[in-house]
Every structure is written in C-alpha cells, then in structure tokens.
Design a protein around this motif. Structure first.
Motif, PDB file in Angstrom:
ATOM      1  N   VAL A  98       0.838  -1.203   0.000  1.00 33.85           N
ATOM      2  CA  VAL A  98       0.000   0.000   0.000  1.00 33.85           C
ATOM      3  C   VAL A  98       0.871   1.251   0.000  1.00 33.85           C
ATOM      4  CG1 VAL A  98      -1.681   1.314   1.349  1.00 33.85           C
ATOM      5  CG2 VAL A  98      -1.985  -1.147   1.031  1.00 33.85           C
ATOM      6  N   GLY A  99       1.973   1.218   0.730  1.00 35.32           N
ATOM      7  CA  GLY A  99       2.894   2.349   0.716  1.00 35.32           C
ATOM      8  C   GLY A  99       3.461   2.613  -0.660  1.00 35.32           C
ATOM      9  N   TYR A 100       3.792   1.533  -1.382  1.00 33.18           N
ATOM     10  CA  TYR A 100       4.277   1.686  -2.759  1.00 33.18           C
ATOM     11  C   TYR A 100       3.196   2.313  -3.643  1.00 33.18           C
ATOM     12  CZ  TYR A 100       4.199  -0.002  -7.566  1.00 33.18           C
ATOM     13  OH  TYR A 100       4.026  -0.078  -8.928  1.00 33.18           O
ATOM     14  N   ARG A 101       1.983   1.817  -3.543  1.00 38.09           N
ATOM     15  CA  ARG A 101       0.913   2.302  -4.406  1.00 38.09           C
ATOM     16  C   ARG A 101       0.554   3.756  -4.119  1.00 38.09           C
ATOM     17  NH1 ARG A 101      -0.643   0.622  -8.970  1.00 38.09           N
ATOM     18  NH2 ARG A 101      -2.866   0.161  -8.619  1.00 38.09           N
ATOM     19  N   ARG A 102       0.796   4.200  -2.897  1.00 39.83           N
ATOM     20  CA  ARG A 102       0.536   5.601  -2.542  1.00 39.83           C
ATOM     21  C   ARG A 102       1.734   6.494  -2.832  1.00 39.83           C
ATOM     22  NH1 ARG A 102      -2.276   4.550   3.408  1.00 39.83           N
ATOM     23  NH2 ARG A 102      -4.326   3.885   2.624  1.00 39.83           N
ATOM     24  N   GLY A 103       2.813   5.914  -3.316  1.00 36.79           N
ATOM     25  CA  GLY A 103       4.009   6.692  -3.607  1.00 36.79           C
ATOM     26  C   GLY A 103       4.796   7.087  -2.380  1.00 36.79           C
ATOM     27  N   GLU A 104       4.592   6.354  -1.280  1.00 33.78           N
ATOM     28  CA  GLU A 104       5.250   6.696  -0.013  1.00 33.78           C
ATOM     29  C   GLU A 104       6.571   5.970   0.186  1.00 33.78           C
ATOM     30  OE1 GLU A 104       0.940   7.380   2.251  1.00 33.78           O
ATOM     31  OE2 GLU A 104       2.249   5.714   2.834  1.00 33.78           O
ATOM     32  N   VAL A 105       6.818   4.894  -0.568  1.00 34.48           N
ATOM     33  CA  VAL A 105       8.068   4.153  -0.432  1.00 34.48           C
ATOM     34  C   VAL A 105       8.604   3.808  -1.812  1.00 34.48           C
ATOM     35  CG1 VAL A 105       7.376   3.151   1.780  1.00 34.48           C
ATOM     36  CG2 VAL A 105       6.965   1.868  -0.326  1.00 34.48           C
ATOM     37  N   ASP A 106       9.899   3.632  -1.890  1.00 34.86           N
ATOM     38  CA  ASP A 106      10.555   3.161  -3.103  1.00 34.86           C
ATOM     39  C   ASP A 106      10.615   1.641  -3.024  1.00 34.86           C
ATOM     40  OD1 ASP A 106      12.221   2.411  -5.164  1.00 34.86           O
ATOM     41  OD2 ASP A 106      13.779   3.883  -4.736  1.00 34.86           O
ATOM     42  N   PRO A 107       9.937   0.916  -3.927  1.00 31.56           N
ATOM     43  CA  PRO A 107       9.925  -0.543  -3.827  1.00 31.56           C
ATOM     44  C   PRO A 107      11.306  -1.177  -3.937  1.00 31.56           C
ATOM     45  CG  PRO A 107       9.008   0.179  -5.921  1.00 31.56           C
ATOM     46  CD  PRO A 107       9.144   1.397  -5.067  1.00 31.56           C
ATOM     47  N   MET A 108      12.271  -0.455  -4.518  1.00 29.93           N
ATOM     48  CA  MET A 108      13.618  -1.001  -4.626  1.00 29.93           C
ATOM     49  C   MET A 108      14.346  -1.016  -3.285  1.00 29.93           C
ATOM     50  SD  MET A 108      13.796  -2.120  -7.607  1.00 29.93           S
ATOM     51  CE  MET A 108      15.528  -2.616  -7.576  1.00 29.93           C
ATOM     52  N   ASP A 109      13.761  -0.388  -2.280  1.00 27.38           N
ATOM     53  CA  ASP A 109      14.330  -0.433  -0.930  1.00 27.38           C
ATOM     54  C   ASP A 109      13.840  -1.651  -0.145  1.00 27.38           C
ATOM     55  OD1 ASP A 109      15.688   1.927  -1.357  1.00 27.38           O
ATOM     56  OD2 ASP A 109      14.170   3.186  -0.408  1.00 27.38           O
ATOM     57  N   TYR A 110      12.970  -2.464  -0.764  1.00 23.59           N
ATOM     58  CA  TYR A 110      12.349  -3.599  -0.072  1.00 23.59           C
ATOM     59  C   TYR A 110      12.680  -4.888  -0.817  1.00 23.59           C
ATOM     60  CZ  TYR A 110       9.661  -0.231   2.638  1.00 23.59           C
ATOM     61  OH  TYR A 110       9.304   0.791   3.486  1.00 23.59           O
ATOM     62  N   GLY A 111      13.320  -5.833  -0.115  1.00 24.22           N
ATOM     63  CA  GLY A 111      13.647  -7.105  -0.747  1.00 24.22           C
ATOM     64  C   GLY A 111      14.646  -7.893   0.056  1.00 24.22           C
ATOM     65  N   VAL A 112      15.313  -8.828  -0.615  1.00 27.66           N
ATOM     66  CA  VAL A 112      16.310  -9.678   0.032  1.00 27.66           C
ATOM     67  C   VAL A 112      17.614  -8.907   0.127  1.00 27.66           C
ATOM     68  CG1 VAL A 112      17.591 -11.845  -0.104  1.00 27.66           C
ATOM     69  CG2 VAL A 112      15.201 -11.760  -0.845  1.00 27.66           C
ATOM     70  N   ALA A 113      18.132  -8.796   1.315  1.00 25.56           N
ATOM     71  CA  ALA A 113      19.365  -8.023   1.529  1.00 25.56           C
ATOM     72  C   ALA A 113      20.496  -8.571   0.665  1.00 25.56           C
ATOM     73  CB  ALA A 113      19.757  -8.066   3.004  1.00 25.56           C
ATOM     74  N   GLY A 114      21.104  -7.676  -0.093  1.00 27.13           N
ATOM     75  CA  GLY A 114      22.264  -8.055  -0.891  1.00 27.13           C
ATOM     76  C   GLY A 114      21.952  -8.750  -2.196  1.00 27.13           C
ATOM     77  N   VAL A 115      20.676  -8.886  -2.565  1.00 30.46           N
ATOM     78  CA  VAL A 115      20.307  -9.576  -3.807  1.00 30.46           C
ATOM     79  C   VAL A 115      19.472  -8.606  -4.649  1.00 30.46           C
ATOM     80  CG1 VAL A 115      19.275 -11.622  -4.853  1.00 30.46           C
ATOM     81  CG2 VAL A 115      20.274 -11.761  -2.553  1.00 30.46           C
ATOM     82  N   ALA A 116      20.091  -7.959  -5.617  1.00 30.74           N
ATOM     83  CA  ALA A 116      19.453  -6.867  -6.356  1.00 30.74           C
ATOM     84  C   ALA A 116      18.218  -7.310  -7.112  1.00 30.74           C
ATOM     85  CB  ALA A 116      20.469  -6.249  -7.329  1.00 30.74           C
ATOM     86  N   GLU A 117      18.221  -8.547  -7.645  1.00 32.86           N
ATOM     87  CA  GLU A 117      17.079  -8.983  -8.453  1.00 32.86           C
ATOM     88  C   GLU A 117      15.872  -9.386  -7.607  1.00 32.86           C
ATOM     89  OE1 GLU A 117      19.976 -12.551  -8.289  1.00 32.86           O
ATOM     90  OE2 GLU A 117      20.052 -10.355  -8.357  1.00 32.86           O
ATOM     91  N   LEU A 118      16.060  -9.538  -6.311  1.00 35.45           N
ATOM     92  CA  LEU A 118      14.954  -9.926  -5.432  1.00 35.45           C
ATOM     93  C   LEU A 118      14.506  -8.737  -4.593  1.00 35.45           C
ATOM     94  CD1 LEU A 118      16.073 -13.502  -4.289  1.00 35.45           C
ATOM     95  CD2 LEU A 118      14.452 -12.876  -6.096  1.00 35.45           C
ATOM     96  N   ARG A 119      13.980  -7.761  -5.277  1.00 33.15           N
ATOM     97  CA  ARG A 119      13.430  -6.564  -4.642  1.00 33.15           C
ATOM     98  C   ARG A 119      12.576  -5.844  -5.687  1.00 33.15           C
ATOM     99  NH1 ARG A 119      16.581  -3.521  -1.726  1.00 33.15           N
ATOM    100  NH2 ARG A 119      17.825  -5.308  -1.105  1.00 33.15           N
ATOM    101  N   GLY A 120      11.871  -4.829  -5.269  1.00 30.12           N
ATOM    102  CA  GLY A 120      11.067  -4.085  -6.225  1.00 30.12           C
ATOM    103  C   GLY A 120       9.610  -4.499  -6.228  1.00 30.12           C
ATOM    104  N   VAL A 121       8.874  -4.040  -7.246  1.00 29.96           N
ATOM    105  CA  VAL A 121       7.419  -4.201  -7.286  1.00 29.96           C
ATOM    106  C   VAL A 121       7.017  -5.669  -7.325  1.00 29.96           C
ATOM    107  CG1 VAL A 121       5.320  -3.670  -8.567  1.00 29.96           C
ATOM    108  CG2 VAL A 121       7.137  -1.962  -8.395  1.00 29.96           C
ATOM    109  N   ARG A 122       7.660  -6.461  -8.175  1.00 27.57           N
ATOM    110  CA  ARG A 122       7.290  -7.879  -8.234  1.00 27.57           C
ATOM    111  C   ARG A 122       7.526  -8.551  -6.892  1.00 27.57           C
ATOM    112  NH1 ARG A 122       5.308 -11.833 -10.396  1.00 27.57           N
ATOM    113  NH2 ARG A 122       4.618 -10.528 -12.114  1.00 27.57           N
ATOM    114  N   PHE A 123       8.608  -8.227  -6.244  1.00 29.32           N
ATOM    115  CA  PHE A 123       8.889  -8.847  -4.953  1.00 29.32           C
ATOM    116  C   PHE A 123       7.820  -8.458  -3.938  1.00 29.32           C
ATOM    117  CE2 PHE A 123      10.993  -9.687  -0.957  1.00 29.32           C
ATOM    118  CZ  PHE A 123      11.637 -10.896  -1.209  1.00 29.32           C
ATOM    119  N   LEU A 124       7.415  -7.194  -3.919  1.00 28.46           N
ATOM    120  CA  LEU A 124       6.365  -6.764  -3.001  1.00 28.46           C
ATOM    121  C   LEU A 124       5.073  -7.536  -3.261  1.00 28.46           C
ATOM    122  CD1 LEU A 124       6.668  -2.860  -2.851  1.00 28.46           C
ATOM    123  CD2 LEU A 124       7.460  -4.519  -1.171  1.00 28.46           C
TER     124      LEU A 124
END
Length: 301
Positions: free
Chosen positions: A181-207
């Motif tokens: 919901v935070g992503y959809r409201r523009g309150e968070v950057d989805p690229m800040d949410y995911g598996v630590a240290g794994v660039a491909e496991l973060r972002g909108v799909r991961f959320l």
C-alpha cells in the motif's frame, strides 16, 4: 483465556507445524517469547550467517518445509531435548521462517493461538527493509509480535520480544500489505524492499509476491520463502496493471483484517481458497537460495 477474533483457529496445528511423534519435545518448551526464541536459535542457525563457516553437508537443511522433518533431522544429529546446547556448526541451517515456524508450533502445542507474519524489517541494516518473518502469539487479549532471531534489544528495535506496530519508513517491522500500500501511494521506493544483498529480489514484483506469501502464512500454509505459485513469476517479470489492481484488493483485505474487521478476513479466506493466483494448490515451484535449478514439488496433505 479470551480467544482472538479470527476466522481460523490459530491454536490448531497446520500440516507445516504438526510435530507428529516429536510432540513431547515441543510440550517441554517454554511459552514466553524470550525463552522460546532462545531455543529456536539453539536448534536453527541462519544459513547466511556471516560470522561462521557452516558445513556443506548440511546445506539441504534449508529446504525442510515440514516441522516434523526439521525435528527429525535435529534428533538424528543430537537426540537430546531442544533446549540442550547445540554448537552453531551442528545446528540445522535455516532462516527466519524456520525460527518462527518452531516457535509457532511450540505455542500451538501448548494451546496458544500463534501465527507467522511476513513483511520487511528495517532493523538489520540502515536504509534496508529486508524480507523477514516474525511470530505472533495471542497473550493477554492481544497479538504480541516478536522476532525469534533477535537475541537482545538493539537501537533500531528496542523491544524485539514485544514489537509495536511499525509505520512505513521506520526501522521496525512492516507487513507485506503495509509495504504494498505504501508503494501504491508513492510513499516508499519498492527497490528499498527485498532480500538483503540480492538486487534482483526486490522491487514491485517482490512486493506483490510477499503479499501472496503473507496470505498463505496467515491461513496455515507456512511455505518456504523460495516457493512460488499462482501469480508469482520469475524475478524481473513485469507487473501488469491487472496484477497491481488484484494485489490492491488482497492487501486492502489484509490490512482490514489486521484492524479487526472479521468480514474482511472471511472474504480474504474465501478469496484465498478460490483464487488460483493466491492459493498454492497441490504443486508449487521451489527455487533455491543456493542457486540450484527450480524444481516442482508436490505438497502433502
């Protein structure tokens, strides 16, 4: 004890937490979160531990999905009560899901409503919101959230054994639905949410996929964090507008259920049971944090 208002019995074992012949091991454990969490850390060591080299021959521990199999493996190696000390290198390799699964199973064995919650923790690394699983137990008329992996208070998490509901952007734990919901409201950057240290496991799909996982765990399918089914797809697969609208509906029901709306929780359970994009069904795809090829796995029960 006053039971929580819910549409499923969180004090009942699921196929994932059922201990089978090892029930006496759980019955011998304490139920207070600090002592129980200490036992979970004694039995399971995180497979990504940075401070020690874990034996390669126990690498496959991370794919043990059923608690009965986890306990069977522990007892083959040790054959002693779960609270009896195990050297870190001799513990089962697992992750936050497994620490939580053991705690939830022990609490249920004692008749206490308990469940696992999926989301993101901001207290491991500054600026990171790492995918994480924590436990909740119904005590004194409320859900008490605790993190079995944390052995002492820290500046970013002063109360690991009684975690307050966190707000987006804080260093606490936020659920997958909150993050979506935070992503959809523009309150968070989805690229800040995911598996630590794994660039491909973060972002909108991961959320999106964390929201699916959150619903599954809520309703008793406490799957591995690298399992996929339904609307889940390979990392980097674009998320369509239809995917986003669909996830909006699921996340809204999750948040309403957390706020005590039983009708929303009933509708969420009905949706979970009927929607093939949400429910795992009989077969899932199991990926591997070790980099092994994905495999199809048929779920029992």
């Amino acid at each position: 004890m006053t039971e929580p208002a819910a549409v499923v019995d969180h004090a009942a074992h699921t196929p994932y937490t059922r201990p089978g012949r090892f029930a006496p091991l759980l019955a011998a454990l304490p139920t207070d979160p600090p002592a129980l969490s200490e036992v979970a850390r004694n039995v399971i060591v995180h497979y990504r531990s940075a401070d020690r080299q874990l034996p390669q021959e126990t690498d496959d521990d991370i794919d043990l999905r059923w608690l009965e199999d986890i306990l069977a493996t522990d007892q083959r190696r040790h054959g002693t009560p779960l609270a009896e000390h195990r050297a870190p290198e001799q513990r089962l390799q697992g992750c936050c899901r497994d620490h939580t699964l053991l705690c939830v199973a022990a609490l249920r064995e004692h008749g206490l409503p308990a469940r696992s919650r999926l989301g993101f923790a901001g207290y491991f690394q500054p600026g990171e919101h790492a995918d994480h699983v924590v436990a909740e137990v119904w005590l004194e008329g409320r859900w008490r959230r605790f993190d079995p992996e944390i052995d002492a208070p820290r500046e970013a998490l002063p109360q690991p054994m009684d975690m307050p509901t966190a707000q987006l952007g804080s260093t606490g734990f936020v659920t997958a639905a909150q993050a979506w919901v935070g992503y959809r409201r523009g309150e968070v950057d989805p690229m800040d949410y995911g598996v630590a240290g794994v660039a491909e496991l973060r972002g909108v799909r991961f959320l999106l996929e964390e929201v699916i996982q959150e619903v599954a765990h809520r309703f008793g399918d406490e799957l591995l964090l690298w399992d996929s089914w339904g609307r889940m797809d390979a990392p980097g697969t674009p998320v369509t507008e239809d995917d986003e609208r669909w996830t909006d509906e699921i996340a809204a029901l999750l948040l309403a259920a957390d706020a005590g709306d039983l009708d929303a929780e009933r509708r969420l359970l009905e949706r979970y049971r009927s929607d093939p994009g949400l429910h795992p069904g009989d077969t899932i795809v199991q990926a591997s944090p070790r980099g092994r090829p994905p495999v199809q796995v048929r779920l029992r029960d």
